[in-house]
Design a protein around this motif. Structure first.
Motif, PDB file in Angstrom:
ATOM      1  N   ILE A  26       0.835  -1.200   0.000  1.00 36.86           N
ATOM      2  CA  ILE A  26       0.000   0.000   0.000  1.00 36.86           C
ATOM      3  C   ILE A  26       0.872   1.254   0.000  1.00 36.86           C
ATOM      4  O   ILE A  26       0.659   2.185  -0.773  1.00 36.86           O
ATOM      5  CB  ILE A  26      -0.943   0.014   1.230  1.00 36.86           C
ATOM      6  CG1 ILE A  26      -1.878  -1.197   1.178  1.00 36.86           C
ATOM      7  CG2 ILE A  26      -1.749   1.286   1.275  1.00 36.86           C
ATOM      8  CD1 ILE A  26      -2.687  -1.367   2.436  1.00 36.86           C
ATOM      9  N   SER A  27       1.886   1.246   0.883  1.00 36.49           N
ATOM     10  CA  SER A  27       2.752   2.426   0.986  1.00 36.49           C
ATOM     11  C   SER A  27       3.531   2.634  -0.304  1.00 36.49           C
ATOM     12  O   SER A  27       3.729   3.760  -0.746  1.00 36.49           O
ATOM     13  CB  SER A  27       3.737   2.278   2.149  1.00 36.49           C
ATOM     14  OG  SER A  27       3.080   1.847   3.298  1.00 36.49           O
ATOM     15  N   GLY A  28       3.991   1.532  -0.907  1.00 45.06           N
ATOM     16  CA  GLY A  28       4.852   1.647  -2.073  1.00 45.06           C
ATOM     17  C   GLY A  28       4.091   1.969  -3.346  1.00 45.06           C
ATOM     18  O   GLY A  28       4.408   2.936  -4.035  1.00 45.06           O
ATOM     19  N   VAL A  29       3.057   1.181  -3.636  1.00 45.12           N
ATOM     20  CA  VAL A  29       2.351   1.351  -4.905  1.00 45.12           C
ATOM     21  C   VAL A  29       1.408   2.543  -4.846  1.00 45.12           C
ATOM     22  O   VAL A  29       1.298   3.314  -5.793  1.00 45.12           O
ATOM     23  CB  VAL A  29       1.563   0.060  -5.253  1.00 45.12           C
ATOM     24  CG1 VAL A  29       0.777   0.245  -6.527  1.00 45.12           C
ATOM     25  CG2 VAL A  29       2.512  -1.111  -5.369  1.00 45.12           C
ATOM     26  N   LEU A  30       0.712   2.707  -3.726  1.00 49.26           N
ATOM     27  CA  LEU A  30      -0.339   3.720  -3.654  1.00 49.26           C
ATOM     28  C   LEU A  30       0.128   5.008  -3.001  1.00 49.26           C
ATOM     29  O   LEU A  30      -0.581   5.993  -3.006  1.00 49.26           O
ATOM     30  CB  LEU A  30      -1.540   3.167  -2.872  1.00 49.26           C
ATOM     31  CG  LEU A  30      -2.014   1.811  -3.372  1.00 49.26           C
ATOM     32  CD1 LEU A  30      -2.947   1.169  -2.383  1.00 49.26           C
ATOM     33  CD2 LEU A  30      -2.693   1.996  -4.700  1.00 49.26           C
TER      34      LEU A  30
END
Lengths: 293, 325
Positions: A26-30
């Motif tokens: 979540i942190s990386g992609v979004l």
């Protein structure tokens, strides 16, 4: 004594690794720091509770429903909440506040329905055997095995499939990925589905590992999970796995009395907080990271 | 319905709103003007509340001196936080400050010989002998309370407390409004909007940010001292992350970067918070006490999301200012 602590640390670490894997996606992609993530875990734990205790079915079936249910909620929230907010150009801090609000809503809906008294699954959490002086409970073996399998599946997905490559590309550079033909909206939905599924299962495993759970169980481990993600480097899924294992071990092994007399058990959460702040200050790209995220 | 007409109740709501006024004013300086996403508001409040109580109980420091020292403690904590603020991007800063405020809470919970541990401030002088830091304060209030008692009865103590609190709030708010509209405040706003351009103008960005951080922390510390005075006993569980979220709610309702909107936000929040606890008429009476606590938190979560959705600049904010990046 030390071996027991290491085993307990590995069990907790396995759960944290799965939790951190989901949060890291979540942190990386979004590019969202989702403070409601801990409450996704609690949601998963209670979804399994309904199947296992209320309906009286096997816990494995409960875990399955937790996985599917949490993934569905995570995806639904993308459509009704995150996507509209992104379209409005809502800023980072505002998004953070929304995730806080969402966490409050989920947590208190669970409390409203089931109360804050500790709950257990319908299984024998105390069933255990002693191997070479090491107390190994059946549920801890289940936890380790399930977390290991789930992490492996997500890893295969990330490394070997097209959607996994697209997710990593987006985590690396959103604009470049979009220009290169990645259908970013589809990848975002897939990311929520995978992260939600991971959170659903992780919630059940967390509940098993702690042997009882409340609507606050998830939010209570949010900071350790975040410490794991930061330790591994934000957006680095494999770093998150290692980070989760490291934090789980650190929390348990730090109580060993050979370690400067051992950290008193009341202080162990501080192990995660100190790690989190220290890594952010000294090496914000994570221990394994190369460039600043 | 009677509670709606009870002076005691509304005085309580006012005291409660006042404590959050301090926290929200401090956060406006830090986030609204200097762009520092401090999610550890409650940490500064806790540091001041505990310093205040510990100085009085353990060292018999006079009331006013203890209060000033408590504010100094919050300032010192802010200075120590400085290097973190300078280094981190806003979302990383948010998580770091949450972790730090949780560390404050864990310290209060576990350093029993200093803080009294889980039983709270009554254990500061030792967990067997219950001690109170507020005896001196109550003696101070007594004459005023006695004068008011014949006319307003049981509400007297809360009304006196409320009066003293707002006598402090008013000049603090006025001073902050004055500062933030001075050249100093305009530099803060400039660096929040575009720090590169502000650096290019020759302003020392980090100095300004650090000043805002410390001033904000001191104002939050006042909230901690008044919390201690209003409650006469407190414990580590009072200083959870929810307090920080409520503070965010207040400045979001009024408008981030609009310091004069803080009273409105604090009042709306206090009525939602205290109101849903004490309103004992329909539709509130349909819910049991513990259910009302959950519904209250759900309501607060919904308000947070709704305001960011429909009116991100807050009720009193202007469209063109502050949409946080």
């Amino acid at each position: 004594m030390l071996v027991q602590l290491i085993y307990n640390g590995l069990t907790f670490g396995a759960v944290l690794a799965l939790c951190a894997l989901g949060l890291s996606l979540i942190s990386g992609v979004l590019k969202i720091f989702n403070f409601a993530y801990g409450d996704y875990l609690s949601f998963g734990a209670f979804a399994a509770f309904v199947v296992n205790v209320t309906a009286g079915l096997h816990l494995a079936f409960g875990a399955l429903i937790a996985i599917v249910g949490t993934a569905l909620i995570a995806v639904a929230l993308e459509f009704v909440l995150w996507r509209p907010l992104r379209k409005r150009g809502t800023g980072t801090v505002s998004i953070l506040i929304v995730t806080f609000g969402l966490g409050l809503i989920i947590r208190n809906l669970l409390s409203w329905r089931w109360g804050n008294a500790p709950r257990r699954y319908d299984n024998d959490v105390f069933q255990s055997s002693t191997v070479l002086g090491l107390r190994v409970s059946v549920s801890s073996l289940v936890v380790i095995a399930a977390a290991f399998i789930a992490c492996t599946l997500v890893a295969i997905l990330l490394l070997r499939t097209s959607i996994g490559r697209q997710m990593r590309a987006m985590a690396d550079n959103h604009d470049l990925a979009e220009v290169a033909g990645v259908r970013t909206q589809g990848v975002v939905v897939a990311t929520w589905a995978i992260a939600g599924a991971a959170a659903g299962l992780a919630g059940v495993l967390l509940a098993l590992q702690q042997s009882s759970f409340t609507p606050n169980t998830g939010v209570a481990v949010f900071l350790p999970i975040f410490a794991a993600v930061v330790l591994g480097g934000i957006g680095d899924a494999f770093g998150a796995l290692a980070g989760g294992m490291a934090i789980g071990l650190a929390i348990h092994v730090s109580t060993w009395d050979g370690f400067f007399g051992g950290v008193p058990s009341g202080w162990t959460p501080a192990v995660a907080f100190v790690t989190l702040v220290a890594v952010l200050i000294v090496r914000p790209e994570g221990v394994f990271g190369r460039s600043t995220a | 319905m009677s509670v709606l007409f009870s002076l005691d109740f509304w005085a309580y709501v006012g005291i409660f709103a006042g404590i959050y006024m301090f926290l929200a004013m401090g956060l406006q300086v830090q986030l609204g003007y200097a762009g520092i996403a401090n999610f550890g508001v409650v940490g500064f409040m806790a540091i001041s509340a505990y310093s205040f109580a510990i100085l009085i109980v353990k060292l018999q420091v006079p009331l006013l001196l203890a209060a000033l020292a408590a504010l100094a403690a919050a300032a010192v904590a802010a200075v120590l936080l400085g290097p973190v603020v300078v280094r981190l991007r806003e979302d990383y800063l948010a998580i770091a400050t949450i972790a730090l405020s949780e560390m404050v809470r864990y310290t209060a919970l576990n350093w029993t010989s200093l803080t009294g541990g889980a039983i709270g401030s009554i254990g500061i002088g030792g967990t067997e002998t219950f001690t109170s830091y507020s005896t001196g304060w109550n003696d101070l209030l007594e004459p005023l309370v006695e004068q008011l008692q014949p006319s307003i009865g049981v509400a007297a103590r809360n009304v006196v407390m409320l009066g003293i609190e707002w006598v402090v709030i008013a000049p603090v708010l006025a001073l902050l409004v004055y500062w933030l509209h001075s050249p100093w405040g305009r530099v803060l706003e400039a660096l929040r909007e575009d720090d590169q351009a502000t650096i290019a103008l020759g302003k020392k960005v980090q100095t300004y940010r650090l000043q805002a951080l410390v001033i904000g922390a001191v104002v939050m510390g006042m909230g901690g001292v008044f919390y201690a005075l209003a409650l006469s006993t407190f414990s580590p569980s009072d200083f959870g992350a929810n307090v920080t979220i409520f503070t965010y709610m207040i400045i979001i309702i009024g408008g981030i970067g609009v310091i004069r909107s803080v009273p409105l936000g604090a009042l709306v929040f206090a009525v939602i918070y205290a109101g849903t606890r004490f309103f004992t008429f329909p539709p509130f009476s349909l819910l049991a006490d513990d259910e009302r606590a959950y519904v209250r938190m759900i309501l607060i979560g919904l308000v947070l999301i709704a305001i960011i959705w429909f009116r991100p600049q807050g009720l009193l904010g202007k469209g063109e200012t502050v949409v946080l990046k």
